[in-house]
Design a protein around this motif. Structure first.
Motif, PDB file in Angstrom:
ATOM      1  N   GLY A 134      46.577 112.146  52.226  1.00 40.57           N
ATOM      2  CA  GLY A 134      46.015 113.047  53.222  1.00 40.57           C
ATOM      3  C   GLY A 134      47.096 113.679  54.087  1.00 40.57           C
ATOM      4  N   LEU A 135      48.086 112.873  54.507  1.00 41.50           N
ATOM      5  CA  LEU A 135      49.210 113.400  55.279  1.00 41.50           C
ATOM      6  C   LEU A 135      50.005 114.421  54.472  1.00 41.50           C
ATOM      7  CD1 LEU A 135      50.728 110.255  57.055  1.00 41.50           C
ATOM      8  CD2 LEU A 135      49.498 112.144  58.118  1.00 41.50           C
ATOM      9  N   VAL A 136      50.251 114.095  53.210  1.00 36.09           N
ATOM     10  CA  VAL A 136      51.029 114.988  52.348  1.00 36.09           C
ATOM     11  C   VAL A 136      50.331 116.335  52.191  1.00 36.09           C
ATOM     12  CG1 VAL A 136      51.739 115.344  49.942  1.00 36.09           C
ATOM     13  CG2 VAL A 136      52.313 113.214  51.118  1.00 36.09           C
ATOM     14  N   GLU A 137      49.034 116.301  51.934  1.00 34.91           N
ATOM     15  CA  GLU A 137      48.303 117.554  51.767  1.00 34.91           C
ATOM     16  C   GLU A 137      48.290 118.351  53.067  1.00 34.91           C
ATOM     17  OE1 GLU A 137      44.497 117.201  49.951  1.00 34.91           O
ATOM     18  OE2 GLU A 137      45.248 116.093  48.218  1.00 34.91           O
TER      19      GLU A 137
ATOM     20  N   GLY B 193      41.720 117.177  53.813  1.00 38.64           N
ATOM     21  CA  GLY B 193      41.327 118.179  54.792  1.00 38.64           C
ATOM     22  C   GLY B 193      41.312 117.707  56.225  1.00 38.64           C
ATOM     23  N   LYS B 194      41.544 116.418  56.463  1.00 39.72           N
ATOM     24  CA  LYS B 194      41.525 115.902  57.826  1.00 39.72           C
ATOM     25  C   LYS B 194      42.928 115.944  58.439  1.00 39.72           C
ATOM     26  CE  LYS B 194      37.524 112.832  57.556  1.00 39.72           C
ATOM     27  NZ  LYS B 194      37.002 113.399  56.299  1.00 39.72           N
TER      28      LYS B 194
ATOM     29  N   LEU C 295      42.740 110.586  60.359  1.00 42.69           N
ATOM     30  CA  LEU C 295      42.821 109.853  59.097  1.00 42.69           C
ATOM     31  C   LEU C 295      42.599 108.350  59.255  1.00 42.69           C
ATOM     32  CD1 LEU C 295      45.766 111.706  57.325  1.00 42.69           C
ATOM     33  CD2 LEU C 295      43.384 111.590  56.556  1.00 42.69           C
ATOM     34  N   LYS C 296      43.116 107.766  60.326  1.00 44.53           N
ATOM     35  CA  LYS C 296      42.955 106.320  60.501  1.00 44.53           C
ATOM     36  C   LYS C 296      41.487 105.948  60.691  1.00 44.53           C
ATOM     37  CE  LYS C 296      47.462 104.942  62.350  1.00 44.53           C
ATOM     38  NZ  LYS C 296      48.152 104.291  63.492  1.00 44.53           N
TER      39      LYS C 296
END
Length: 287
Positions: free
Chosen positions: A9-12, A223-224, A229-230
């Motif tokens: 998610g971070l990478v995207e 998308g978040k 995310l956590k």
């Protein structure tokens, strides 16, 4: 600890925000977090980001200077994104910020780490394989070509508890304590089962549970922004971190025991035939 779904998610998120931008600042405030010295971190300044990728739990920011900024968030690290990077001066030892990176449009991010045990790691390298943790990674379970046969071959002959196998980054990349709990619950399998003794049907079930659990978690993370995310991860957990709560499948109480340096959570009814697992530190393991 952030694992594959949150890191993906971070990478995207970063890929969509920083690709094409020039690095205007790269400052380490926790000197113990920087694990390399050649090339210097300052070599990133003035370069343009060409790609953002993931290797297991590592984030890899590539630049046109031929230098990669790679970081691992460890157990208590996280990324804080700013559309407008603060101009305040970071005082080493007075802040949880380990690294600050800025871009030419005024945006940027901090890497932060809570607690006293500092394990967050930052690398500036010419190739990802220069990072020891990346060089010894096993295959990514969602990568093209990783199929049931590949997975089965990794388990063959390993007289190790399956919980430990799933967490071992040199065997399978990206899965940690939380998602191994979730995978084993979905597979209806004891965390103490020995990998080498699993039947073909059990390996089928475990492989399917691993792929489905990780895919669903990545879809949830997609998308978040980093700040969400956590919480998204916690909401998606069925047993991990839910000691004393009701299993969402059968209603039994979720139990917890210690495994290595962490606790693991499981459902006795779903995973161990109703048996309570013995604490690994105190008595013989149940199979």
């Amino acid at each position: 600890m952030p694992e594959m779904p949150e890191v993906e998610g971070l990478v995207e998120f970063l890929r969509g925000r920083v690709t094409g931008l020039q690095v205007s600042k790269a400052t380490v405030s926790a000197i113990n977090a920087l694990k390399t010295y050649d090339p210097p971190l300052t070599a990133l300044v003035g370069s343009a980001v060409t790609a953002v990728d993931r290797h297991g739990k590592f984030v890899d920011v590539s630049t046109d200077a031929g230098v990669h900024l790679i970081f691992h968030l460890a157990k208590a690290g996280w990324l804080r994104w700013y559309d407008a990077l603060p101009s305040t001066i970071i005082k080493p030892g007075k802040t949880p910020i380990a690294l600050r990176v800025g871009f030419d449009d005024g945006s940027g991010f901090d890497l932060t780490e809570a607690g006293t045990k500092k394990s967050l790691a930052v690398y500036a390298v010419r190739s990802p394989d220069e990072v020891p943790g990346i060089a010894r990674l096993g295959p990514d379970p969602l990568s093209e070509g990783f199929d049931r046969a590949t997975f089965g071959a990794l388990l063959t002959g390993r007289r190790t508890q399956i919980k430990g196998v799933l967490r071992d980054q040199s065997i399978i990349a990206g899965v940690g304590n939380a998602y191994s709990d979730e995978i084993l619950h979905a597979a209806k399998m004891s965390p103490y089962a020995l990998a080498a003794t699993l039947t073909d049907d059990e390996v089928d079930r475990l492989f399917r549970a691993m792929v489905e659990t990780l895919t669903e978690a990545i879809d949830e993370a997609r998308g978040k922004p980093p700040a969400e995310l956590k919480d998204a991860k916690r909401r998606g957990m069925r047993v991990h971190g839910r000691r004393g709560e009701a299993c969402p499948v059968c209603g039994d109480e979720v139990r917890s025991v210690y495994f290595a340096d962490n606790s693991l959570e499981y459902c006795p009814t779903c995973q161990t035939g109703g048996k309570l697992l013995a604490d690994r530190r105190l008595s013989r393991l149940l199979k």
